[in-house]
Motif scaffolding. Structure first.
Motif, short mmCIF file in Angstrom:
data_model
loop_
_atom_site.label_atom_id
_atom_site.label_comp_id
_atom_site.label_asym_id
_atom_site.label_seq_id
_atom_site.Cartn_x
_atom_site.Cartn_y
_atom_site.Cartn_z
N THR A 41 31.05 -49.94 -80.38
CA THR A 41 32.22 -50.82 -80.53
C THR A 41 31.81 -52.23 -80.98
N SER A 94 30.08 -54.32 -79.06
CA SER A 94 30.27 -55.18 -77.89
C SER A 94 29.07 -55.10 -76.94
N TYR A 139 28.88 -56.23 -71.44
CA TYR A 139 30.08 -55.99 -72.25
C TYR A 139 30.50 -57.33 -72.85
N ILE A 181 35.84 -57.10 -76.32
CA ILE A 181 36.66 -56.40 -75.32
C ILE A 181 37.43 -57.47 -74.57
N ILE A 195 37.00 -51.90 -68.65
CA ILE A 195 36.31 -51.02 -69.60
C ILE A 195 36.91 -49.62 -69.54
N GLU A 211 40.09 -49.88 -71.66
CA GLU A 211 39.85 -50.49 -72.96
C GLU A 211 38.85 -49.71 -73.82
N ILE A 212 37.94 -49.00 -73.18
CA ILE A 212 36.91 -48.24 -73.92
C ILE A 212 37.04 -46.75 -73.68
N ARG A 267 41.18 -52.58 -77.25
CA ARG A 267 40.24 -53.58 -76.73
C ARG A 267 40.36 -54.92 -77.45
#
Length: 598
Positions: free
Chosen positions: A253, A255, A426, A431, A453, A456-457, A466
């Protein structure tokens, strides 16, 4: 009445040697559940917020959860709550293994340790018997060796201890139990060291907790277990690859902070991933007490089995220090366990030192033969050792965390901390929700107070974008409140991948005889979160302490899938305060009245 509580707290004064048994106020316990909530209430009421955290006036509360020691899934955790020497705010550190469960079996809901011994001591608990014993032979001993020696002396005991870092009162020192489980954050090991308390051993000939409604709890346990075994994260991802299953997921991602958050994508992430750890180093899984997941890793180093790295140290020693050498990361992580160092703050401080060295602020001669160069396996291993020993000037400074290190060199902006606590793996620019959690965490830069997370992930329980800010403030509040409940019950946060507030309410009601609805249980979590904030206010916290490092606000990500992004905390923080019923970072009178805190 049957209840999962024991109804007893031990108060141990190391100055006088007095040991008292106090009755647990069951009404108060139900109002704060146990564990984190009850311990926070205790230290707030006893006026600890205004004392020097390394003085004899500070207190350590080791608290089991309401459900710790029951047969509920993951019911083996305990909390260490005190005033943090790292940031002078509340320290609230969680650990698994079996120590907490055995303390509960021995008959104790919590230990309150106060005062200071005039010589090194340890506490030995054998069911109702508690004694303070001489620890002078163990001074300077590494954690695993001490664990073995104390188990030989006190058969069938579980051992909690500090390594040399805690004895040296390193502000990022941890408390280690069962060899490689750690109450890692906020400098709790330094508070033990300041009291000359080297260890607490506990054993019990009993292993039964009698819940309020045993048949009902058995029924609820089975339902929860089914959900855990049906969930992809708790039934496959974590058991197979441990928390390091996240390495490639987060890196993909964009991140995954790299070189002290100067970048957010690591092109060698797969070299330090959970998949690679399993393929090359994994000996077996490690299961905490009553855990059906088994996310712990056991690896072999120099023909010796030891605790393997979690996702956080894999990242912090890895990409954050520019390293893809998994062998070096394993060895550095082992040193954290041996010396009793926080395995997030320690490598993050090394990463900050590497940036200071990169920019010429730390000079070559200060490195004493081991340059703090990006990508140096030798540096991460040896500087971890040096920080644990605390002898060399630069190492002693680093052992107090990256904020003080960077402040010393005139560049506090290089410290990637919130409230002086190093942030985890993270990037809050990529995010958006996790950044609110970092900024508003009562103990500082922390992901396990509001693990957004998950939505969002991982898309659990629902998928959130995110990159967007809408609704994230409310989500953060809910996660913070729910996490406070889970920590206070003595359950593992990872159970929340599969379980929700209705499940936790059912478990608690069967365990202690409450009648909480899911909504009412979240209000209990809100009460806990607010009393922590009241502690911080009394300790001198300012509204501007709810912030993120300038780098995350002003410097867009330079590479990878999240290139160009910054944290939009200026938008989400006011929304968060509105959701909480706070003004300028603190509860309003109306909120305090609603929560029964006024």
């Amino acid at each position: 009445m049957k209840t999962a509580y024991n109804g007893k707290i031990a108060r141990i004064n190391l100055t006088t040697g007095e040991i008292k048994t106090e009755a647990l106020d069951l009404d108060l316990a139900k109002k704060y559940i146990g564990g984190r909530g009850l311990a926070s209430k205790i230290i707030y009421d006893e006026g600890i917020a205004t004392v020097d955290p390394l003085s004899a006036q500070n207190k350590l509360v080791y608290a089991t959860g309401a459900m710790t020691g029951t047969n509920s899934p993951t019911a083996g955790r305990y909390m260490v709550v005190t005033k943090s020497p790292l940031n002078n705010m509340i320290a609230s550190s969680n650990s698994g293994g079996k120590w907490g469960a055995i303390l509960k079996y021995a008959g104790w809901d919590a230990l309150i340790v106060e005062g200071k011994s005039n010589k090194p001591v340890y506490i030995n608990i054998e069911d109702e018997k508690i004694e303070i014993l001489n620890a002078e032979p163990y001074v300077g001993m590494l954690s695993e060796e001490l664990d073995d020696l104390l188990k030989e002396k006190h058969l069938k005991s579980s051992v909690l201890n500090i390594g040399p870092a805690g004895e040296n009162q390193s502000l990022i020192s941890a408390i280690i139990n069962d060899k490689h489980r750690a109450a890692g954050r906020s400098g709790v090991g330094a508070v033990m060291g300041s009291k000359n308390l080297k260890a607490i051993t506990v054993s019990s000939l009993k292993n039964v907790i009698e819940p309020f409604d045993t048949p009902k709890l058995k029924e609820v346990n089975l339902e929860c277990l089914k959900k855990i075994r049906a969930n992809g994260v708790t039934s496959a991802g974590l058991p197979t690859y441990g928390t390091a299953v996240l390495v490639n997921i987060i890196n993909n991602t964009g991140s995954f902070p790299t070189k002290n958050w100067q970048g957010s994508y690591f092109d060698k992430a797969d070299d330090i991933s959970g998949e690679t750890l399993k393929e090359k180093y994994l000996e077996k899984q490690y299961f905490c007490h009553r855990c059906p997941i088994g996310c712990g890793r056991v690896v072999k180093i120099n023909e010796k089995e030891t605790g393997g790295p979690e996702y956080e140290p894999l990242w912090a020693y890895g990409s954050n220090c520019g390293i893809s050498d998994l062998d070096a990361i394993n060895k550095a992580n082992q040193l954290c366990n041996e010396y009793g160092l926080d395995a997030i703050s320690t490598p993050c401080t090394i990463a900050a030192a590497m940036e200071l060295y990169q920019k010429g602020y730390i000079k070559e001669e200060e490195c004493e033969g081991i340059p703090l160069a990006w990508g140096s396996s030798e540096a991460v291993i040896e500087w971890t050792r040096r920080m644990g020993e605390g002898k060399l000037p630069l190492a002693k400074l680093m052992a107090d965390g990256s904020y003080r290190l960077c402040e010393h060199y005139g560049h506090p902006e290089i410290s990637m901390t919130v409230k002086k606590l190093e942030m985890p793996a993270y990037d809050a620019r990529g995010i958006q929700g996790i950044g609110i959690g970092y900024a508003t965490s009562n103990r500082g830069g922390c992901h396990v107070r509001a693990y957004t997370i998950s939505p969002e992930i991982l898309g659990l329980p629902v998928a959130l974008d995110r990159t967007e800010t809408e609704g994230k403030a409310q989500w953060t509040k809910v996660y913070q409140d729910l996490t406070a409940v889970i920590d206070s019950m003595g359950l593992c946060l990872f159970s929340s991948f599969a379980l929700g507030a209705p499940d936790y309410a059912s478990l608690l009601n069967a365990g202690i005889g409450t009648e909480y609805t899911p909504e009412e249980l979240l209000v209990v979590g809100e009460r806990i979160y607010n009393i922590e904030r009241l502690f911080n206010k009394a300790a001198g916290m300012k509204s501007e302490d709810d912030r993120l490092p300038k780098r995350l606000i002003e410097e867009p990500i330079t590479d990878g899938p999240s290139k160009g992004m910054v944290s939009k905390l200026s938008i989400t923080l006011p929304e968060y305060y509105e959701a909480r019923g706070w003004e300028n970072a603190f509860p309003t009178e109306e909120t305090l009245v609603r929560l029964g805190l006024a």
